[in-house]
Design a protein around this motif. Structure first.
Motif, PDB file in Angstrom:
ATOM      1  N   LEU A  74     -13.065 -13.405  37.707  1.00  0.00           N
ATOM      2  CA  LEU A  74     -13.825 -14.574  38.142  1.00  0.00           C
ATOM      3  C   LEU A  74     -13.389 -15.748  37.268  1.00  0.00           C
ATOM      4  O   LEU A  74     -13.461 -15.651  36.037  1.00  0.00           O
ATOM      5  CB  LEU A  74     -15.326 -14.292  37.951  1.00  0.00           C
ATOM      6  CG  LEU A  74     -16.334 -15.148  38.695  1.00  0.00           C
ATOM      7  CD1 LEU A  74     -16.166 -15.002  40.205  1.00  0.00           C
ATOM      8  CD2 LEU A  74     -17.750 -14.702  38.301  1.00  0.00           C
ATOM      9  N   ARG A  75     -12.921 -16.819  37.896  1.00  0.00           N
ATOM     10  CA  ARG A  75     -12.430 -17.949  37.105  1.00  0.00           C
ATOM     11  C   ARG A  75     -13.562 -18.537  36.278  1.00  0.00           C
ATOM     12  O   ARG A  75     -14.646 -18.796  36.777  1.00  0.00           O
ATOM     13  CB  ARG A  75     -11.858 -19.021  38.029  1.00  0.00           C
ATOM     14  CG  ARG A  75     -10.427 -18.747  38.459  1.00  0.00           C
ATOM     15  CD  ARG A  75      -9.431 -19.313  37.452  1.00  0.00           C
ATOM     16  NE  ARG A  75      -9.515 -20.747  37.422  1.00  0.00           N
ATOM     17  CZ  ARG A  75      -8.847 -21.547  38.261  1.00  0.00           C
ATOM     18  NH1 ARG A  75      -8.045 -21.037  39.178  1.00  0.00           N
ATOM     19  NH2 ARG A  75      -8.976 -22.853  38.188  1.00  0.00           N
ATOM     20  N   ALA A  76     -13.280 -18.772  35.000  1.00  0.00           N
ATOM     21  CA  ALA A  76     -14.312 -19.274  34.099  1.00  0.00           C
ATOM     22  C   ALA A  76     -13.730 -20.349  33.190  1.00  0.00           C
ATOM     23  O   ALA A  76     -12.524 -20.361  32.916  1.00  0.00           O
ATOM     24  CB  ALA A  76     -14.879 -18.138  33.253  1.00  0.00           C
ATOM     25  N   LYS A  77     -14.624 -21.241  32.733  1.00  0.00           N
ATOM     26  CA  LYS A  77     -14.216 -22.296  31.811  1.00  0.00           C
ATOM     27  C   LYS A  77     -15.332 -22.545  30.805  1.00  0.00           C
ATOM     28  O   LYS A  77     -16.512 -22.379  31.128  1.00  0.00           O
ATOM     29  CB  LYS A  77     -13.954 -23.603  32.569  1.00  0.00           C
ATOM     30  CG  LYS A  77     -12.652 -23.615  33.337  1.00  0.00           C
ATOM     31  CD  LYS A  77     -12.287 -24.993  33.829  1.00  0.00           C
ATOM     32  CE  LYS A  77     -13.259 -25.538  34.804  1.00  0.00           C
ATOM     33  NZ  LYS A  77     -12.686 -26.550  35.706  1.00  0.00           N
ATOM     34  N   GLY A  78     -14.942 -22.983  29.632  1.00  0.00           N
ATOM     35  CA  GLY A  78     -15.908 -23.467  28.668  1.00  0.00           C
ATOM     36  C   GLY A  78     -16.189 -24.934  28.923  1.00  0.00           C
ATOM     37  O   GLY A  78     -15.334 -25.668  29.415  1.00  0.00           O
TER      38      GLY A  78
ATOM     39  N   ALA B  71     -13.887 -12.966  28.925  1.00  0.00           N
ATOM     40  CA  ALA B  71     -14.253 -11.740  29.634  1.00  0.00           C
ATOM     41  C   ALA B  71     -14.505 -12.014  31.119  1.00  0.00           C
ATOM     42  O   ALA B  71     -14.205 -11.168  31.965  1.00  0.00           O
ATOM     43  CB  ALA B  71     -15.493 -11.118  28.991  1.00  0.00           C
ATOM     44  N   THR B  72     -15.043 -13.183  31.424  1.00  0.00           N
ATOM     45  CA  THR B  72     -15.275 -13.531  32.836  1.00  0.00           C
ATOM     46  C   THR B  72     -13.938 -13.656  33.553  1.00  0.00           C
ATOM     47  O   THR B  72     -13.765 -13.147  34.672  1.00  0.00           O
ATOM     48  CB  THR B  72     -16.077 -14.833  32.955  1.00  0.00           C
ATOM     49  OG1 THR B  72     -17.255 -14.746  32.162  1.00  0.00           O
ATOM     50  CG2 THR B  72     -16.471 -15.108  34.399  1.00  0.00           C
ATOM     51  N   ASN B  73     -12.998 -14.331  32.924  1.00  0.00           N
ATOM     52  CA  ASN B  73     -11.666 -14.425  33.523  1.00  0.00           C
ATOM     53  C   ASN B  73     -11.037 -13.044  33.671  1.00  0.00           C
ATOM     54  O   ASN B  73     -10.402 -12.741  34.685  1.00  0.00           O
ATOM     55  CB  ASN B  73     -10.774 -15.336  32.671  1.00  0.00           C
ATOM     56  CG  ASN B  73     -11.033 -16.814  32.945  1.00  0.00           C
ATOM     57  OD1 ASN B  73     -11.051 -17.250  34.101  1.00  0.00           O
ATOM     58  ND2 ASN B  73     -11.241 -17.599  31.889  1.00  0.00           N
ATOM     59  N   ALA B  74     -11.248 -12.206  32.657  1.00  0.00           N
ATOM     60  CA  ALA B  74     -10.661 -10.863  32.709  1.00  0.00           C
ATOM     61  C   ALA B  74     -11.239 -10.030  33.843  1.00  0.00           C
ATOM     62  O   ALA B  74     -10.568  -9.154  34.387  1.00  0.00           O
ATOM     63  CB  ALA B  74     -10.882 -10.147  31.367  1.00  0.00           C
TER      64      ALA B  74
ATOM     65  N   CYS C  76     -17.245 -14.827  26.233  1.00  0.00           N
ATOM     66  CA  CYS C  76     -17.750 -14.687  27.607  1.00  0.00           C
ATOM     67  C   CYS C  76     -16.791 -15.344  28.602  1.00  0.00           C
ATOM     68  O   CYS C  76     -16.558 -14.809  29.693  1.00  0.00           O
ATOM     69  CB  CYS C  76     -19.148 -15.301  27.727  1.00  0.00           C
ATOM     70  SG  CYS C  76     -20.434 -14.344  26.882  1.00  0.00           S
ATOM     71  N   VAL C  77     -16.251 -16.495  28.232  1.00  0.00           N
ATOM     72  CA  VAL C  77     -15.279 -17.150  29.115  1.00  0.00           C
ATOM     73  C   VAL C  77     -14.081 -16.212  29.335  1.00  0.00           C
ATOM     74  O   VAL C  77     -13.653 -15.979  30.476  1.00  0.00           O
ATOM     75  CB  VAL C  77     -14.810 -18.487  28.514  1.00  0.00           C
ATOM     76  CG1 VAL C  77     -13.650 -19.070  29.325  1.00  0.00           C
ATOM     77  CG2 VAL C  77     -15.961 -19.487  28.452  1.00  0.00           C
TER      78      VAL C  77
ATOM     79  N   ASP D 291     -15.887 -22.547  39.558  1.00  0.00           N
ATOM     80  CA  ASP D 291     -15.703 -21.665  38.413  1.00  0.00           C
ATOM     81  C   ASP D 291     -17.048 -21.258  37.789  1.00  0.00           C
ATOM     82  O   ASP D 291     -18.086 -21.822  38.093  1.00  0.00           O
ATOM     83  CB  ASP D 291     -14.803 -22.309  37.352  1.00  0.00           C
ATOM     84  CG  ASP D 291     -13.467 -22.771  37.927  1.00  0.00           C
ATOM     85  OD1 ASP D 291     -12.944 -22.054  38.798  1.00  0.00           O
ATOM     86  OD2 ASP D 291     -12.966 -23.833  37.514  1.00  0.00           O
ATOM     87  N   ALA D 292     -16.963 -20.281  36.912  1.00  0.00           N
ATOM     88  CA  ALA D 292     -18.124 -19.890  36.119  1.00  0.00           C
ATOM     89  C   ALA D 292     -18.051 -20.682  34.814  1.00  0.00           C
ATOM     90  O   ALA D 292     -17.066 -20.597  34.085  1.00  0.00           O
ATOM     91  CB  ALA D 292     -18.092 -18.389  35.831  1.00  0.00           C
ATOM     92  N   LEU D 293     -19.097 -21.459  34.559  1.00  0.00           N
ATOM     93  CA  LEU D 293     -19.079 -22.347  33.388  1.00  0.00           C
ATOM     94  C   LEU D 293     -19.978 -21.794  32.287  1.00  0.00           C
ATOM     95  O   LEU D 293     -21.073 -21.301  32.552  1.00  0.00           O
ATOM     96  CB  LEU D 293     -19.545 -23.753  33.785  1.00  0.00           C
ATOM     97  CG  LEU D 293     -18.780 -24.450  34.909  1.00  0.00           C
ATOM     98  CD1 LEU D 293     -19.328 -25.860  35.138  1.00  0.00           C
ATOM     99  CD2 LEU D 293     -17.287 -24.512  34.600  1.00  0.00           C
ATOM    100  N   TRP D 294     -19.489 -21.902  31.058  1.00  0.00           N
ATOM    101  CA  TRP D 294     -20.253 -21.486  29.881  1.00  0.00           C
ATOM    102  C   TRP D 294     -20.225 -22.638  28.880  1.00  0.00           C
ATOM    103  O   TRP D 294     -19.157 -23.221  28.644  1.00  0.00           O
ATOM    104  CB  TRP D 294     -19.631 -20.247  29.226  1.00  0.00           C
ATOM    105  CG  TRP D 294     -19.536 -19.032  30.099  1.00  0.00           C
ATOM    106  CD1 TRP D 294     -18.569 -18.773  31.036  1.00  0.00           C
ATOM    107  CD2 TRP D 294     -20.427 -17.911  30.129  1.00  0.00           C
ATOM    108  NE1 TRP D 294     -18.794 -17.557  31.640  1.00  0.00           N
ATOM    109  CE2 TRP D 294     -19.933 -17.001  31.103  1.00  0.00           C
ATOM    110  CE3 TRP D 294     -21.581 -17.581  29.420  1.00  0.00           C
ATOM    111  CZ2 TRP D 294     -20.557 -15.789  31.381  1.00  0.00           C
ATOM    112  CZ3 TRP D 294     -22.205 -16.369  29.703  1.00  0.00           C
ATOM    113  CH2 TRP D 294     -21.693 -15.491  30.670  1.00  0.00           C
TER     114      TRP D 294
END
Lengths: 301, 318
Positions: B105-109, B99-102, B96-97, B58-61
């Motif tokens: 691209l799977r994203a998580k905080g 918007a990344t999912n939108a 950002c989490v 995932d994309a992590l923030w």
């Protein structure tokens, strides 16, 4: 009982295994999962107990040190290790007794063998999850002193591990063995490595949904099985002849050097490996295997 | 609106922990100067990408409001501890989490006590953002399976979300250049770029960055990564291309060694506001194409043609 390097274990470190165990030291809670690997570790623990080692020495791909080879050398390390990659699974409170004398001896021998090596003597240092998971899964009582070694190589590099780095971990293995023999320790060496190492890029929700767990691709699985068969047959030389091709095709974590280090520390024995179990963790291939040298040491003497 | 300022800084702790050693003095001096330049640009938020925060899923923030503690570097543990206290703009990070999912691209905080903030982020924050009123951060992880263009899109996404919240953003890329470290022990006072060929590649990269031709930069980064073994495929620069809103030049403030590898401090000139197509709220704008204005760092400052008094050039060692 002989001393020296008496055994080695291939002991992969995906935090999922420890997460599935739900030990009190870990804050994260699971519904279990990855049982095949966890049962494999149960059997390996019993064999480790029979070996009665003085010390466990582990090489971890997740203490990444592009400058030199580093060795945990603080007699007592205590703290909380949160995995920067899987913080949702691994937030572990550790309390580790280090064989600092052996650690310093390994650094000395590594230096004498021409390597850039350093003792890690800072008590505020955070121990990485590769070191902790492997040690916990093999010895959850933490009643043996340990020594942890860093990985000089980057486990996720796209290309094969450069030859000079493979040569370095081979030398590091020899230096480790020399230090162990000089101090007369009965040591078990642990390679904290998966085999094929292509991950999924998205995490299942929940993470312990076992219906989502499988090998990332068939190529990685078949390479793993091929290498396991060779290791089970004690055909060590062939394993290392194939290692560059394995590294290119299966992108294994062995590129971090842990397996080469372990076999070098054991002097590349042609002993049959005992397979305790093999399974996937977020797509990677993980084998728990043991290499008991005690019979060959006694026979050699 | 483009970023109000944009910088490349090294992730190495050596300029902080051993900034008095001759090879690191120019880097340290430049970092101190850049801290002032960053403050002068009056950002509301600093959009940070550090190559050393590695992720695989995932994309992590970072979404924890405050990240404090003591960090010890994995390599330079003998040089001292790194106490830190980072403040995160959680509203923007959560945006950002989402918007990344939108964007698919799977994203998580990431919000965990004692999370090990990487050395690069710790050092950059200590050197650039240690004032009484620290700039809140948004920090994205380096997912090793993301390529450069994906990372650029994430940077652009962060910038567009900042604008959507009415915030002035600065962009910060934390990472190295060539990554060939010394294999033998050296005295830090003797540090130098280990390989002349990689040194030349680093300098070629500076030329391109100074020129501000973003297409040419994008085209060169993969080659640079292969030939110079660029730090993490140089994704921190891809981030900067996105999070800055586009660059039209760069000033090399300092260049030096990081135990044989390359490290630089650069300040980028972002494209003028008029040149940027205003993104729709929630849209993931990609940085606009090249603006071929005159580069700030001139080719005339290359080795052998360098003006003796050029302030911005620093040799690896005296």
């Amino acid at each position: 009982m002989p001393d020296g390097v008496i055994a080695g274990f291939l002991a992969p470190h995906a935090p999922h295994f420890l997460y599935g165990e739900n030990p009190p030291q870990n804050e994260a809670r699971s519904r279990g999962g990855w049982e095949v690997i966890r049962w494999a570790y149960e059997a390996a623990r019993a064999d480790l107990e029979r070996l009665r080692p003085d010390v466990l020495v582990v090489h971890s791909p997740h203490w990444i040190t592009p400058v030199g080879h580093h060795v945990l050398a603080v007699p007592h390390l205590r703290g909380k290790s949160v995995d920067p990659i899987f913080p949702n699974l691994f937030r572990y409170h550790y309390d580790i007794t280090v064989d600092a004398q052996l650690a310093e001896a390994i650094v000395e021998e590594a230096g004498a063998h021409g390597l850039l090596a350093r003792a890690m003597r800072n008590p505020a240092f955070r121990v990485d999850y590769g070191t902790i998971v492997t040690l916990h899964m093999l010895r959850p009582d933490w009643d043996l002193p340990v020594v942890g070694l860093s990985s000089h190589s980057w486990p996720y590099w796209d290309g094969p591990t450069p030859d000079e780095e493979i040569r370095e971990v081979d030398v590091l293995g020899k230096a480790t063995r020399a230090a162990i023999e000089r101090l007369g320790r009965r040591a078990v060496v642990l390679a904290s490595n998966s085999l094929s190492h292509r991950h999924f890029s998205e995490e299942p929700d929940p993470p312990d949904d076992m219906s989502q767990e499988h090998h990332y691709n068939d190529l990685g699985y078949r390479w793993d099985v091929r290498m396991i068969e060779l290791l089970r047959a004690g055909r060590t030389r062939e394993v290392f002849e194939l290692m560059p091709e394995f590294t290119r095709e299966a992108l294994p974590e062995t590129k971090s050097g842990s397996v080469t280090w372990m076999f070098s520390a054991m002097d590349y024995p042609e002993v049959p490996g005992k397979l305790y179990g093999y399974g996937a963790a977020i797509g990677t291939g993980n084998a728990v295997m043991g290499f008991d040298l005690t019979d060959s040491i006694v026979a050699g003497r | 609106m483009p970023a109000v300022s944009a910088f490349l800084v090294p992730g190495s702790p050596l300029p902080l922990l051993r900034g008095d050693e001759p090879p690191y003095r120019p880097l340290r001096r430049a970092l101190d100067e850049v801290a002032g330049r960053l403050a002068d640009s009056r950002p509301d938020v600093l959009l940070v990408y550090s190559t050393r925060w590695i992720a695989v899923l995932d994309a992590l923030w970072q979404t924890r409001p405050r990240l404090d503690g003591v960090h010890v570097d994995e390599v330079w543990h003998d040089l001292g501890d790194l106490p830190h206290d980072l403040r995160v703009d959680t509203d923007l990070a959560h945006a950002c989490v989402a918007a990344t999912n939108a964007m698919g691209l799977r994203a998580k905080g990431v919000d965990f006590e004692a999370f090990p903030v990487d050395t690069g982020a710790v050092v950059a924050n200590a050197l650039l953002n240690a004032g009484e009123r620290p700039i809140p951060l948004v920090i994205a992880a380096n997912n090793i399976y993301h390529d450069g263009p994906t990372t650029e899109r994430l940077g652009a996404l962060a910038l567009s979300q900042a604008e959507h919240q009415g915030k002035r953003a600065a962009a910060l890329a934390i990472g190295g250049l060539s990554t060939e470290f010394h294999r033998a022990e050296i005295d830090l006072s003797d540090d130098h770029i280990s390989d002349p060929a990689k040194d030349e590649l680093n300098r070629r990269l500076f030329d391109l960055l100074a020129g501000g031709d973003t297409d040419a930069i994008r085209a060169f980064l993969p080659e640079f990564s292969d030939r110079a073994r660029g730090d993490q495929h140089m994704k921190h620069l891809w981030w900067l291309l996105g999070a800055s809103g586009g660059v039209q030049g760069a000033t090399l403030q300092a260049y030096g060694p990081d135990y044989g590898s390359g490290a630089a401090v650069m300040e980028f000139t972002t494209v003028s506001e008029q040149a940027v197509e205003t993104p729709r709220p929630g849209a993931t704008a990609v940085a606009p194409g090249a603006n071929r204005g005159a580069p700030v760092w001139q080719a005339a400052m290359r080795p052998g043609r360098r003006r003796a008094a050029a302030r911005s050039w620093s040799r690896p060692s005296p």
